[in-house]
Design a protein around this motif. Sequence first.
Motif, mmCIF file in Angstrom:
data_model
loop_
_atom_site.group_PDB
_atom_site.id
_atom_site.type_symbol
_atom_site.label_atom_id
_atom_site.label_comp_id
_atom_site.label_asym_id
_atom_site.label_seq_id
_atom_site.Cartn_x
_atom_site.Cartn_y
_atom_site.Cartn_z
ATOM 1 N N PHE A 19 7.355 16.434 -7.540
ATOM 2 C CA PHE A 19 7.813 15.276 -7.882
ATOM 3 C C PHE A 19 6.722 14.538 -8.984
ATOM 4 N N THR A 20 7.232 13.585 -9.762
ATOM 5 C CA THR A 20 6.447 13.197 -10.750
ATOM 6 C C THR A 20 5.665 11.942 -10.299
ATOM 7 N N TRP A 21 4.734 11.525 -10.941
ATOM 8 C CA TRP A 21 4.127 10.378 -10.795
ATOM 9 C C TRP A 21 4.937 9.260 -10.867
ATOM 10 N N VAL A 22 5.889 9.100 -11.774
ATOM 11 C CA VAL A 22 6.800 8.041 -12.058
ATOM 12 C C VAL A 22 7.831 7.941 -10.691
ATOM 13 N N GLU A 23 8.298 9.044 -10.186
ATOM 14 C CA GLU A 23 8.866 8.906 -9.029
ATOM 15 C C GLU A 23 7.940 8.637 -7.773
ATOM 16 N N GLY A 24 6.934 8.735 -7.729
ATOM 17 C CA GLY A 24 5.822 8.388 -6.850
ATOM 18 C C GLY A 24 5.625 6.983 -6.496
ATOM 19 N N LEU A 25 5.473 6.253 -8.176
ATOM 20 C CA LEU A 25 5.249 5.146 -8.255
ATOM 21 C C LEU A 25 6.704 4.253 -7.825
ATOM 22 N N ALA A 26 7.704 4.803 -8.184
ATOM 23 C CA ALA A 26 9.221 3.959 -7.770
ATOM 24 C C ALA A 26 9.233 3.985 -6.301
ATOM 25 N N PHE A 27 8.789 4.942 -5.643
ATOM 26 C CA PHE A 27 8.731 4.880 -4.034
ATOM 27 C C PHE A 27 7.954 3.912 -3.656
ATOM 28 N N CYS A 28 6.523 3.901 -4.365
ATOM 29 C CA CYS A 28 5.835 2.906 -3.663
ATOM 30 C C CYS A 28 6.218 1.619 -3.992
ATOM 31 N N LEU A 29 6.730 1.098 -5.071
ATOM 32 C CA LEU A 29 7.200 -0.262 -5.396
ATOM 33 C C LEU A 29 8.491 -0.483 -4.666
ATOM 34 N N ALA A 30 9.318 0.448 -4.210
ATOM 35 C CA ALA A 30 10.395 0.278 -3.517
ATOM 36 C C ALA A 30 10.098 -0.172 -2.046
ATOM 37 N N TYR A 31 8.974 0.483 -1.617
ATOM 38 C CA TYR A 31 8.536 0.369 -0.291
ATOM 39 C C TYR A 31 7.937 -1.253 -0.051
ATOM 40 N N ILE A 32 7.323 -1.632 -1.287
ATOM 41 C CA ILE A 32 6.998 -2.871 -1.229
ATOM 42 C C ILE A 32 8.137 -3.991 -0.628
ATOM 43 N N GLY A 33 9.280 -3.661 -1.541
ATOM 44 C CA GLY A 33 10.446 -4.170 -1.263
ATOM 45 C C GLY A 33 10.933 -4.181 0.040
ATOM 46 N N VAL A 34 10.597 -3.101 0.899
ATOM 47 C CA VAL A 34 10.971 -2.755 2.226
ATOM 48 C C VAL A 34 10.217 -3.861 3.134
ATOM 49 N N GLN A 35 8.937 -3.964 2.804
ATOM 50 C CA GLN A 35 8.128 -4.863 3.444
ATOM 51 C C GLN A 35 8.575 -6.627 3.238
ATOM 52 N N LEU A 36 8.718 -6.910 1.886
ATOM 53 C CA LEU A 36 9.069 -8.166 1.672
ATOM 54 C C LEU A 36 10.537 -8.463 2.263
ATOM 55 N N SER A 37 11.463 -7.683 2.546
ATOM 56 C CA SER A 37 12.670 -7.704 3.095
ATOM 57 C C SER A 37 12.663 -7.940 4.592
ATOM 58 N N SER A 38 11.470 -7.359 5.273
ATOM 59 C CA SER A 38 11.634 -7.370 6.639
ATOM 60 C C SER A 38 10.486 -7.960 7.447
ATOM 61 N N GLU A 39 9.000 -7.810 6.821
ATOM 62 C CA GLU A 39 8.004 -8.244 7.487
ATOM 63 C C GLU A 39 8.049 -10.009 7.400
ATOM 64 N N VAL A 40 8.446 -10.319 6.404
ATOM 65 C CA VAL A 40 8.410 -11.948 6.378
ATOM 66 C C VAL A 40 9.262 -12.331 7.414
ATOM 67 N N ILE A 41 10.244 -11.943 8.075
ATOM 68 C CA ILE A 41 11.130 -12.359 9.172
ATOM 69 C C ILE A 41 10.132 -11.714 10.473
ATOM 70 N N ASN A 42 9.735 -10.688 10.324
ATOM 71 C CA ASN A 42 9.188 -10.116 11.602
ATOM 72 C C ASN A 42 7.828 -10.946 11.797
ATOM 73 N N GLN A 43 7.193 -11.233 10.769
ATOM 74 C CA GLN A 43 5.787 -12.039 10.937
ATOM 75 C C GLN A 43 6.031 -13.578 11.309
ATOM 76 N N TRP A 44 6.974 -14.180 10.387
ATOM 77 C CA TRP A 44 6.832 -15.678 10.585
ATOM 78 C C TRP A 44 8.270 -16.015 11.188
ATOM 79 N N GLY A 45 9.396 -15.241 11.370
ATOM 80 C CA GLY A 45 10.704 -15.555 11.867
ATOM 81 C C GLY A 45 10.467 -16.189 13.106
ATOM 82 N N THR A 46 9.938 -15.775 14.238
ATOM 83 C CA THR A 46 9.794 -16.323 15.292
ATOM 84 C C THR A 46 9.175 -17.617 15.304
ATOM 85 N N TYR A 47 7.858 -17.595 14.624
ATOM 86 C CA TYR A 47 7.134 -18.969 14.715
ATOM 87 C C TYR A 47 8.094 -20.103 13.697
#
Length: 478
Positions: A19-47
Amino acid sequence: MERRLGSGVDTHDAPRKEFTWVEGLAFCLAYIGVQLSSEVINQWGTYFYSPSGGVGRTIYVSIAIVGYIFIAGTLWDAMTGPLVGIWSDRTKSRPGWLRLLPIHGRRRPFMFFGSIFMTFTAIAFWFPPVHGESTLNFVYGTVLLCLHWSMFTITTMPLFALGPEVARSEEARVKLGTWIAVGLLLGLAIASALSGTLIQLLDTAKAGEVTSPVGYRRIAVIYALISLGLFQLPVWLVRERYDSEAVKEPHEPFLQCFRDAARNRRFLVYFVAFFMFSVGFLAAQRALPYWAELGLGGSEETVTLLLLPFLVTALLSYAVIPSLARRLHVKWMTIIAFVIIATGLPGMYVIGHLPFGAGVKAALGGLLFAYCGIGQGIMYVMQTPLTGQIIDYDEQVSGRRREAFYNSLTSLALKASMAGSIFVATQTMLIFGNTRDNPSGVFLVGPIAGLFAIFGMAAMFFYPSPRTGHEEKREAPF
């Protein structure tokens, strides 16, 4: 001779770069989106819905039942995940007339449309209708969370499946896993660590007043819009390798994939180990805002101070993890990660009871999480090669490529562990206390979390050890 499974062609003369570095970077940035879409709720939702008692914050749902919002949401997601996985695996690569936009591939159309709809659910969750404790808030939060996790699954399950398809050798999967792990950690840095500071900076409460809901709502809008853009990157930058028109897979009954998974030893061991580990680690994460406030005498910003050393050590560990992985099987790398977490999290109980001031306790908490960050960094990298091994082995005995299905089952383990972690954290605090006068329940979450990590480590010892290629092919799946 290396054979590219599922493609029907030999690739012994192909270059090692998969795979190319561009594809690796696209995965990297998309997984930032994974965290922004889930971890805010996981970390702060209950509180957010049920903060600590006696400190002047708005309580939307009581601590006795708030956990059931998140348990219901995660169980719903766990049930729908495999269905989305099967749907994606069986989708034709070439667009038909039913696709609103002619996007090629089995994965990219899901990411395109799912991320758009998820933008709305990620924002609406933070606007409960009643300003105060109410059953209506409980119903609203439950429904919105189920909708959000549905859109999250439709978006992320194909993304998870795309990784093992792009990287086919263990070496390439470790490299791609490193790209992904960097994205997960950077996303965690923003979603879990930086959010504590941003909540206060974006809030409208006057100096000295208790934080209002405004800060939470503003970061929800910002993160939702950023996530939308990040999820679109792999849609347009990553090339899908699999072509359903060129590869004729055998027809199978709908439930055959579940029967095959139930007889796949690698998957069963990984599922149990990952589930047990995640119950403990996520329970500690759920209790972190309470621990920062009641154990360390801090606030939302203290969570940032705790997680920054966690993220730094995790990122630094990526300088040596690929070289270690070439010497140690992913099985032993995963066990090392479990050992670190299991020995670190009980420190939450010890530090909470130390007779020191807030500054000293915060420093000790930072050291504790710096140690745990090494283990989590290893775990993030190892998930990609582990799931890749499971998928490859399944293809050897079934003749089908089921990246999305097996990633959905991994997600099922994660979602089930999220539900379990919520139950462990909230019930421990309910039984033993989560108030300023009695914070014992908050402190006890750490040792209980470490115990679950030990269970996961014990399960991982049953994962098959590395074999030669011929032995792999002769091994029976059941």
